[in-house]
Design a protein around this motif. Structure first.
Motif, PDB file in Angstrom:
ATOM      1  N   GLY A 199      46.986  52.847  45.009  1.00  9.57           N
ATOM      2  CA  GLY A 199      46.003  52.991  43.946  1.00  9.57           C
ATOM      3  C   GLY A 199      46.225  52.035  42.802  1.00  9.57           C
ATOM      4  N   THR A 200      47.497  51.848  42.404  1.00 10.99           N
ATOM      5  CA  THR A 200      47.782  50.927  41.293  1.00 10.99           C
ATOM      6  C   THR A 200      47.442  49.491  41.661  1.00 10.99           C
ATOM      7  N   THR A 201      47.645  49.125  42.914  1.00  8.55           N
ATOM      8  CA  THR A 201      47.306  47.771  43.361  1.00  8.55           C
ATOM      9  C   THR A 201      45.798  47.553  43.292  1.00  8.55           C
ATOM     10  N   ILE A 202      45.035  48.551  43.730  1.00  9.39           N
ATOM     11  CA  ILE A 202      43.572  48.423  43.698  1.00  9.39           C
ATOM     12  C   ILE A 202      43.083  48.388  42.257  1.00  9.39           C
ATOM     13  N   ARG A 203      43.629  49.278  41.420  1.00 11.74           N
ATOM     14  CA  ARG A 203      43.160  49.369  40.029  1.00 11.74           C
ATOM     15  C   ARG A 203      43.488  48.099  39.247  1.00 11.74           C
ATOM     16  N   ASN A 204      44.736  47.629  39.362  1.00 17.82           N
ATOM     17  CA  ASN A 204      45.175  46.502  38.533  1.00 17.82           C
ATOM     18  C   ASN A 204      45.019  45.148  39.216  1.00 17.82           C
ATOM     19  N   GLY A 205      45.232  45.114  40.532  1.00 18.41           N
ATOM     20  CA  GLY A 205      45.228  43.834  41.231  1.00 18.41           C
ATOM     21  C   GLY A 205      43.915  43.450  41.852  1.00 18.41           C
ATOM     22  N   LYS A 206      42.986  44.397  41.995  1.00 19.01           N
ATOM     23  CA  LYS A 206      41.701  44.104  42.631  1.00 19.01           C
ATOM     24  C   LYS A 206      40.535  44.318  41.658  1.00 19.01           C
ATOM     25  N   ILE A 207      40.321  45.580  41.258  1.00 13.41           N
ATOM     26  CA  ILE A 207      39.198  45.866  40.366  1.00 13.41           C
ATOM     27  C   ILE A 207      39.429  45.238  38.992  1.00 13.41           C
ATOM     28  N   GLY A 208      40.686  45.180  38.548  1.00  8.12           N
ATOM     29  CA  GLY A 208      41.000  44.590  37.235  1.00  8.12           C
ATOM     30  C   GLY A 208      40.496  43.168  37.078  1.00  8.12           C
ATOM     31  N   PRO A 209      40.835  42.239  37.992  1.00  5.77           N
ATOM     32  CA  PRO A 209      40.305  40.877  37.884  1.00  5.77           C
ATOM     33  C   PRO A 209      38.784  40.809  37.942  1.00  5.77           C
ATOM     34  N   LEU A 210      38.170  41.613  38.819  1.00  3.12           N
ATOM     35  CA  LEU A 210      36.705  41.618  38.892  1.00  3.12           C
ATOM     36  C   LEU A 210      36.114  42.091  37.570  1.00  3.12           C
ATOM     37  N   ARG A 211      36.699  43.133  36.984  1.00  2.00           N
ATOM     38  CA  ARG A 211      36.220  43.650  35.704  1.00  2.00           C
ATOM     39  C   ARG A 211      36.353  42.578  34.612  1.00  2.00           C
ATOM     40  N   THR A 212      37.443  41.839  34.624  1.00  2.00           N
ATOM     41  CA  THR A 212      37.671  40.802  33.614  1.00  2.00           C
ATOM     42  C   THR A 212      36.621  39.705  33.695  1.00  2.00           C
ATOM     43  N   ILE A 213      36.346  39.230  34.918  1.00  2.54           N
ATOM     44  CA  ILE A 213      35.373  38.154  35.101  1.00  2.54           C
ATOM     45  C   ILE A 213      33.966  38.625  34.708  1.00  2.54           C
ATOM     46  N   LEU A 214      33.617  39.838  35.120  1.00  2.00           N
ATOM     47  CA  LEU A 214      32.298  40.364  34.763  1.00  2.00           C
ATOM     48  C   LEU A 214      32.175  40.559  33.255  1.00  2.00           C
ATOM     49  N   GLN A 215      33.256  40.991  32.600  1.00  2.00           N
ATOM     50  CA  GLN A 215      33.190  41.200  31.157  1.00  2.00           C
ATOM     51  C   GLN A 215      32.988  39.876  30.428  1.00  2.00           C
ATOM     52  N   TRP A 216      33.577  38.802  30.959  1.00  2.00           N
ATOM     53  CA  TRP A 216      33.327  37.487  30.360  1.00  2.00           C
ATOM     54  C   TRP A 216      31.829  37.173  30.440  1.00  2.00           C
ATOM     55  N   GLY A 217      31.221  37.513  31.568  1.00  2.00           N
ATOM     56  CA  GLY A 217      29.791  37.278  31.708  1.00  2.00           C
ATOM     57  C   GLY A 217      28.971  38.078  30.717  1.00  2.00           C
ATOM     58  N   VAL A 218      29.374  39.339  30.468  1.00  2.00           N
ATOM     59  CA  VAL A 218      28.678  40.167  29.487  1.00  2.00           C
ATOM     60  C   VAL A 218      28.864  39.594  28.085  1.00  2.00           C
ATOM     61  N   ASP A 219      30.102  39.244  27.735  1.00  2.00           N
ATOM     62  CA  ASP A 219      30.398  38.729  26.400  1.00  2.00           C
ATOM     63  C   ASP A 219      29.652  37.431  26.096  1.00  2.00           C
ATOM     64  N   ASN A 220      29.370  36.663  27.147  1.00  2.00           N
ATOM     65  CA  ASN A 220      28.702  35.382  26.956  1.00  2.00           C
ATOM     66  C   ASN A 220      27.218  35.429  27.337  1.00  2.00           C
ATOM     67  N   LYS A 221      26.676  36.648  27.400  1.00  2.00           N
ATOM     68  CA  LYS A 221      25.239  36.852  27.593  1.00  2.00           C
ATOM     69  C   LYS A 221      24.724  36.272  28.905  1.00  2.00           C
ATOM     70  N   LYS A 222      25.582  36.229  29.914  1.00  2.00           N
ATOM     71  CA  LYS A 222      25.139  35.763  31.230  1.00  2.00           C
ATOM     72  C   LYS A 222      24.589  36.914  32.061  1.00  2.00           C
ATOM     73  N   ILE A 223      25.221  38.095  31.926  1.00  2.00           N
ATOM     74  CA  ILE A 223      24.758  39.300  32.588  1.00  2.00           C
ATOM     75  C   ILE A 223      24.708  40.412  31.547  1.00  2.00           C
ATOM     76  N   THR A 224      24.037  41.502  31.880  1.00  2.00           N
ATOM     77  CA  THR A 224      23.829  42.560  30.882  1.00  2.00           C
ATOM     78  C   THR A 224      24.791  43.721  31.018  1.00  2.00           C
ATOM     79  N   ASN A 225      25.478  43.849  32.166  1.00  2.00           N
ATOM     80  CA  ASN A 225      26.278  45.046  32.387  1.00  2.00           C
ATOM     81  C   ASN A 225      27.512  44.719  33.223  1.00  2.00           C
ATOM     82  N   ASN A 226      28.643  45.323  32.850  1.00  2.00           N
ATOM     83  CA  ASN A 226      29.883  45.197  33.618  1.00  2.00           C
ATOM     84  C   ASN A 226      30.005  46.429  34.513  1.00  2.00           C
TER      85      ASN A 226
END
Length: 518
Positions: free
Chosen positions: A288-315
């Motif tokens: 679970g920790t690998t999925i939370r931190n090593g898999k979903i974590g990077p995806l969440r980070t990249i998507l949040q950059w998109g939200v912060d820079n007005k590329k997408i509307t939702n993370n």
């Protein structure tokens, strides 16, 4: 009444055409979803019809394979499947073959040869473990891992379910196809040109590859248009400029998600897509920790950059949680004192400097293995007649700002001849025989080499930490021998309190404190 023909579906917001098909009832349990939706990547209705026909044929073939159940691949079958991977690889670099940097020809020739992992005739176990370090050992390991990931992607993409031996055949066939392709590209770069048919470059192979970089679309596109995850990756890398390892791991993980999801349009990714990915990773046995931190974590980070820079509307990855109960059987433990004695005794007899000195240095400094492995000769010196080990960012990347510190050399290290070893070393890295990894760091390879060596001494308990356990042991001994807590925190390079961030520590006091370690 005539049946309606399948046609591309127009997304009402992005105006991009999609393949959208209901999953047949008999395959819903296998695929874990009710509908397949794949972006065709175009707003042109004529082009959409052409791409739709190709995508539909591919999807129908995948479903047919899934209905066929598990199958066994012959060696011939595996090479036929792998051939397309090699073709895509050659096509990717066809115009600029000299720029090929994915496949190492020298290492790829005997990627699965057992020669490096078995005893040679007349070779003793001691001689085996004291062999000179193979500079390509980590390169081969990375290449084998790439072949395995690509085989899994290929099987999933084609809807094939195979047994263990068949998967192994495919992995090795992919390695051979890539070696053939790399040799062909080398010939082309030297003027021996080989034409390649158009239209064989696949974006999916880029998604699973760790070095083939897809051409990201322009980030300046107007709101409401398709925004590819590749574009978010490129923008995040450009703005954040993360450490080399992070710059490799995060894009790789997001591309794994793209390969799983079958589409790279960030505006079309849903929470259900991320949940399906999470469930798939859980079924693969990842913690679970690998999925939370090593898999979903990077995806969440990249998507949040998109939200912060007005590329997408939702993370859509922000609210996805992994709640798995920690099991005592998974809890790591430090080496026992008997194991410590065995490791250090074996290190004393080792012929190479990595095995000889790194365990002892970790034991008497509490430093991370990576910090020790990247030490340079100039990082060990005398200051006011006190010999010290300076852990500096100039030697290699550090975990955080607190990691930079100066630690007195323990008297026992001096008695064992550590200073003489340093004096005899050439300028530069102390452990020059340890090859740098792809990020230019000797630490990652050092951890792997030492971990395997310690396991070879008979310590096979998976819960025992062969490398990180030194830091825990140093902390325990510091507590038992009465070292000041703030001094221990400083020497371990951990986070300081607000008050502890002011001022420094005198070397005489640090030497007195560290000398308490027996």
């Amino acid at each position: 009444m005539a049946l309606a023909m399948a046609t591309p579906w127009l997304h009402p917001r992005t105006r991009v055409y999609y393949l959208r098909r209901r999953v047949p009832d008999d395959l819903k349990a296998v695929l874990g979803r009710n509908e397949v939706r794949r972006s065709l990547g175009t707003r042109d209705p004529k082009e959409a019809k052409r791409l739709f026909a190709l995508a539909l044929a591919e999807l129908e073939a995948q479903w047919a394979n899934l209905r066929g159940g598990a199958r066994t691949l012959t060696e011939k079958d595996a090479h036929i499947l792998a051939a397309s991977i090699g073709e895509e690889f050659v096509a990717k670099y066809h115009d600029y073959p000299s720029r090929q940097d994915l496949w190492n020809i020298e290492a790829g020739g005997d990627l699965f040869s057992p020669a490096s992992i078995i005893l040679k005739p007349g070779e003793s176990a001691l001689d085996f473990f004291n062999r000179p370090l193979d500079p390509l050992i980590m390169v081969r390991e990375d290449m084998r891992a790439w072949c395995e990931r690509t085989a899994d992607w290929k099987l999933a993409r084609d809807g094939l379910r195979v047994d263990f031996d068949s998967r192994r055949e495919l992995v090795r066939a992919i390695a051979k196809a890539m070696q053939i392709g790399a040799l062909q590209l080398r010939d082309m770069s030297q003027g021996r040109w080989t034409p390649v048919a158009d239209g064989k470059v696949s974006s999916a192979i880029s998604a699973t590859s760790k070095t083939l970089k897809a051409h990201a679309p322009d980030l300046s596109r107007a709101s409401g248009e398709v925004v590819q995850l590749e574009a978010l990756i490129e923008g995040w890398l450009r703005e954040r400029q993360p450490a080399a390892k992070t710059a490799y791991v995060f894009p790789r993980v997001v591309r794994e998600f793209i390969a799983f999801n079958g589409r790279g349009d960030a505006t079309a990714v849903t929470e259900d897509d991320v949940v399906r990915w999470k469930n798939s990773l859980l079924q693969q046995g990842l913690r679970g920790t690998t999925i939370r931190n090593g898999k979903i974590g990077p995806l969440r980070t990249i998507l949040q950059w998109g939200v912060d820079n007005k590329k997408i509307t939702n993370n859509v990855a922000r609210g996805i949680k992994v709640t798995t109960k920690a099991r005592s059987v998974d809890r790591k433990r430090d080496p026992t004192e008997d194991e410590v004695k065995q490791i250090l005794a074996a290190a004393t007899e080792a012929h190479d400097s990595v095995r000889r000195w790194v365990p002892w240095l970790c034991a008497y400094t509490g430093a991370r293995v990576a910090e020790i492995c990247q030490l340079r000769k100039e990082d060990v010196y005398a200051d006011s007649k006190i010999h010290v080990i300076a852990i500096r960012p100039e030697a290699g990347s550090l975990k955080n700002a607190n990691s930079e510190r100066t630690i007195p050399v323990h008297p026992n290290l001096i008695a064992q001849g550590f200073l003489e070893f340093v004096a005899s070393a050439k300028s530069g890295p102390l452990f020059a025989e340890l090859p740098p990894d792809r990020f230019g760091s000797r630490g990652g390879n050092g951890s792997k080499v030492l971990g395997r060596w310690i396991r070879s001494l008979g310590m096979v308990d998976p819960r025992m930490q062969p490398n990180h356990g030194w830091r825990h042991r140093f902390s325990t001994l510091s507590r038992d021998k009465g070292l000041r807590e703030d001094v221990t925190i400083y020497m371990l390079g951990r986070q300081k309190s607000v008050s502890g961030a002011y001022g420094g520590y005198g070397l005489p006091m640090l030497l007195e404190q560290i000398s308490r370690i027996p």
